[in-house]
Write a protein that holds these residues in place. Structure first.
Motif, PDB file in Angstrom:
ATOM      1  N   SER A 457       0.831  -1.214   0.000  1.00 26.55           N
ATOM      2  CA  SER A 457       0.000   0.000   0.000  1.00 26.55           C
ATOM      3  C   SER A 457       0.862   1.259   0.000  1.00 26.55           C
ATOM      4  O   SER A 457       0.517   2.267  -0.623  1.00 26.55           O
ATOM      5  CB  SER A 457      -0.935   0.009   1.212  1.00 26.55           C
ATOM      6  OG  SER A 457      -0.189  -0.100   2.415  1.00 26.55           O
ATOM      7  N   LYS A 461       1.001   3.962  -3.029  1.00 25.86           N
ATOM      8  CA  LYS A 461       0.747   5.383  -2.742  1.00 25.86           C
ATOM      9  C   LYS A 461       1.879   6.244  -3.286  1.00 25.86           C
ATOM     10  O   LYS A 461       1.642   7.332  -3.839  1.00 25.86           O
ATOM     11  CB  LYS A 461       0.609   5.579  -1.230  1.00 25.86           C
ATOM     12  CG  LYS A 461       0.157   6.973  -0.814  1.00 25.86           C
ATOM     13  CD  LYS A 461      -1.317   7.168  -1.096  1.00 25.86           C
ATOM     14  CE  LYS A 461      -1.799   8.515  -0.582  1.00 25.86           C
ATOM     15  NZ  LYS A 461      -3.199   8.783  -0.965  1.00 25.86           N
ATOM     16  N   GLN A 462       3.122   5.745  -3.164  1.00 22.70           N
ATOM     17  CA  GLN A 462       4.285   6.484  -3.656  1.00 22.70           C
ATOM     18  C   GLN A 462       4.178   6.766  -5.154  1.00 22.70           C
ATOM     19  O   GLN A 462       4.651   7.789  -5.645  1.00 22.70           O
ATOM     20  CB  GLN A 462       5.570   5.681  -3.405  1.00 22.70           C
ATOM     21  CG  GLN A 462       6.230   5.932  -2.060  1.00 22.70           C
ATOM     22  CD  GLN A 462       7.564   5.211  -2.007  1.00 22.70           C
ATOM     23  OE1 GLN A 462       7.695   4.050  -2.410  1.00 22.70           O
ATOM     24  NE2 GLN A 462       8.579   5.896  -1.504  1.00 22.70           N
ATOM     25  N   GLU A 464       1.302   6.778  -6.972  1.00 25.82           N
ATOM     26  CA  GLU A 464      -0.094   7.021  -7.347  1.00 25.82           C
ATOM     27  C   GLU A 464      -0.235   7.991  -8.517  1.00 25.82           C
ATOM     28  O   GLU A 464      -1.116   7.847  -9.362  1.00 25.82           O
ATOM     29  CB  GLU A 464      -0.875   7.563  -6.141  1.00 25.82           C
ATOM     30  CG  GLU A 464      -2.351   7.261  -6.214  1.00 25.82           C
ATOM     31  CD  GLU A 464      -3.030   7.379  -4.856  1.00 25.82           C
ATOM     32  OE1 GLU A 464      -4.102   6.808  -4.691  1.00 25.82           O
ATOM     33  OE2 GLU A 464      -2.466   8.047  -3.960  1.00 25.82           O
TER      34      GLU A 464
END
Length: 592
Positions: A457, A461-462, A464
């Motif tokens: 996750s 997110k890094q 995205e």
């Protein structure tokens, strides 16, 4: 837009002619009264051969290369007949007198005239050879100076045994012997003197590392193995401007269009405001270099009210509500806006601001059209008449093809019956991807997840804003066998054991072909249900289009005597599915 239309046209027309060869229909010649005209109408009028020839001259080159002349003539004859029939029946319809329809068409025509003016102004600006040459010199310095050009032999094969032989080959001569021995299993093309910038980073890296007479690859692209044989490497050579000037206009046009709009913005004192009320530079909304990190702070549109003034043009206000109405959305977080953010690798707030700019562009161009009386020229009026006919036809079809719940149920039922039973009883898997430009970066990220150093996750997110893609629930029939094999063996809540080679372009990430695959969940296949409003709307649209085809068919039978010597009834009897697809194509064929 024209390029998108051309691609659409190629795909649809080829689909039509894959159903049955044109000879299968043309062979049953009609005994009705003969005419050399491609189309004969019941009132005695015709579409003559020279009109068909003029239409053929406007067909995109991409389509001409992929279809026979006979196929093109058959398809365009139908389209020309469709246009004339629709104009006649629409003129008799009450829809042609509707004020609401007329107002909507006038707005569409103003927008179209504005885009024509913008295009003409950019073309005129590029007539200044000195300005165009300066642009060329600047582009060369920024992109090609101190780089290299490659001559590569690009090879693809789906035969794993042949791929292994190519991978182990030493040099160009040995590879060419393999190609000769397995000519039926390989495809190849010579890429002469191509700039390194046109190749993915991993290819450039290997070319620089291995040098001339080496074999690069394999790279997995859309289910096949790709290799490159390095034939030559040399410093990039700048071509003389006079040699490339005409072709270079296609590259430079975007920048010259922006320059034209900058002038119009100054003329009409345009101001654009962010949700915090601060002014925004309209020509710096989208970062020019996607490779550079964008350090600008995201803007929050979630709390902005509809009456917020997001722009002014010559003192006239443009509100958030007007922008939403222009794009037919209820929120700047609409799925279509978020999809654009994913596709173009920009933030959702940048998409929202760009949407504001497009509304402003429309208003500015409308003012300029009015000032110059641009839409009064014969050439522009002729194009606007085509647009008016097209919009009236669409309004007529929409008005006369209203569907009932029974129509929707019937369309849905047909769709469900066409799904194989094995697919209905399989599983669907929720999948997330993180894509990388190099295998090394992907391996490093996967290692950090497997070791427990990072959670998936966090990595997702890094990336995205660039490289992360949530595919949602994927079904077997929607994927390749290789990809499904990876998904089927993985446990829910885990990553694949190895980095997968995937064509990132499919997901909007060009050059990012190495993926970490995360299997979020698996469940029995969820079949569509008509109780879902989204599904119902989808099948409502399908049912409406089906009715539109039937309406067009009835109108064509009523007005047309023959198309290429045959009646519509004879063509339908020979192949009803092909006729329906041809008429469906006619509805979507928008002249440029």
């Amino acid at each position: 837009m024209k390029r998108i239309f051309n691609i659409f046209l190629v795909g649809v027309v080829l689909a039509i002619f894959q159903i049955q060869s044109p000879s299968a229909i043309a062979s049953s010649s009609s005994e009705k009264k003969e005419s050399n005209a491609p189309v004969v109408f019941r009132d005695g009028s015709v579409i003559a051969e020279d009109e068909l020839k003029a239409a053929l001259d406007q067909v995109p080159q991409q389509l001409s290369n992929q279809m026979t002349l006979s196929d093109l003539k058959q398809c365009l004859s139908f389209h020309l007949a469709y246009k004339k029939v629709m104009k006649k029946v629409v003129a008799k319809s009450p829809i042609s007198k509707s004020k609401k329809v007329k107002d909507a068409i006038e707005k569409r025509k103003v927008t179209a005239a504005g885009l024509m003016l913008q295009d003409e102004a950019a073309e005129k600006a590029m007539e200044d050879k000195e300005d165009l040459k300066k642009h060329y010199d600047k582009m060369w310095e920024a992109n090609f100076k101190d780089t290299e050009e490659y001559s590569l032999l690009a090879i693809t094969t789906s035969d794993l045994k042949v791929a292994k032989k190519i991978e182990q080959a030493e040099g160009e001569a040995e590879v060419k012997n393999i190609l000769d021995a397995h000519s039926g299993a390989v495809k190849f093309i010579e890429l002469k003197d191509k700039p390194e910038a046109m190749f993915p980073p991993e290819v450039v890296k290997d070319v620089k590392k291995k040098g001339v007479n080496s074999v690069i690859g394999p790279f997995k692209v859309r289910g096949v193995q790709m290799f490159f044989v390095v034939e030559d490497i040399h410093p990039a050579r700048k071509q003389e401007f006079e040699v490339v000037a005409e072709n270079y206009k296609k590259i430079a046009k975007r920048d010259f269009t922006a320059k034209v709009m900058e002038g119009f913005y100054v003329e009409y004192d345009v101001k654009i405001f962010g949700p915090d009320g601060k002014p925004i530079d309209p020509f710096k909304i989208i970062p020019k270099d996607p490779k550079k990190e964008d350090k600008s702070k995201p803007l929050d549109f979630s709390k902005v009210k509809d009456d917020f003034v997001t722009a002014t043009v010559d003192g006239e206000k443009i509100t958030i509500k007007q922008v939403k109405l222009f794009f037919h959305v209820e929120s700047f977080l609409d799925d279509s806006f978020l999809a654009m953010a994913q596709q173009f690798k920009i933030r959702p707030d940048q998409v929202a601001l760009y949407a504001v700019k497009l509304v402003v562009d429309d208003a500015v161009l409308a003012k300029k059209v009015k000032k110059l009386k641009f839409n009064e020229s014969p050439k522009v009026r002729e194009k606007l008449e085509i647009i008016e006919d097209m919009e009236l036809t669409h309004a007529y079809l929409k008005e006369d093809t209203k569907v009932t719940n029974e129509d929707i149920k019937e369309t849905f039922s047909s769709y469900m019956k066409a799904i194989p039973e094995e697919d209905k009883n399989d599983h669907e898997i929720s999948v997330k991807l993180v894509l990388f430009e190099t295998q090394e970066d992907a391996n490093a990220a996967l290692k950090s997840i497997k070791s427990g150093e990072k959670k998936f996750s966090f990595v997702f997110k890094q990336h995205e804003s660039k490289g992360a893609k949530d595919l949602g629930y994927v079904k077997k029939r929607e994927t390749s066998p290789e990809f499904w094999g990876i998904l089927k063996t993985g446990a829910s809540g885990t990553c694949s054991d190895q980095v997968a080679a995937i064509d990132g372009a499919i997901f909007g990430f060009d050059g990012m072909n190495y993926a970490i695959i995360y299997i979020a969940d698996r469940r029995p296949v969820t079949l569509p249900k008509l109780s879902d409003p989204g599904v119902k709307n989808q099948f409502k649209a399908l049912a409406q289009r089906k009715k539109a085809v039937e309406l067009i068919k009835a109108d064509m039978k009523s007005e047309v005597e023959t198309v290429n010597g045959q009646s519509i009834e004879e063509i339908e009897k020979a192949n009803p599915e092909r006729l329906d697809r041809t008429l469906d194509f006619c509805m979507g064929y928008v002249p440029q």
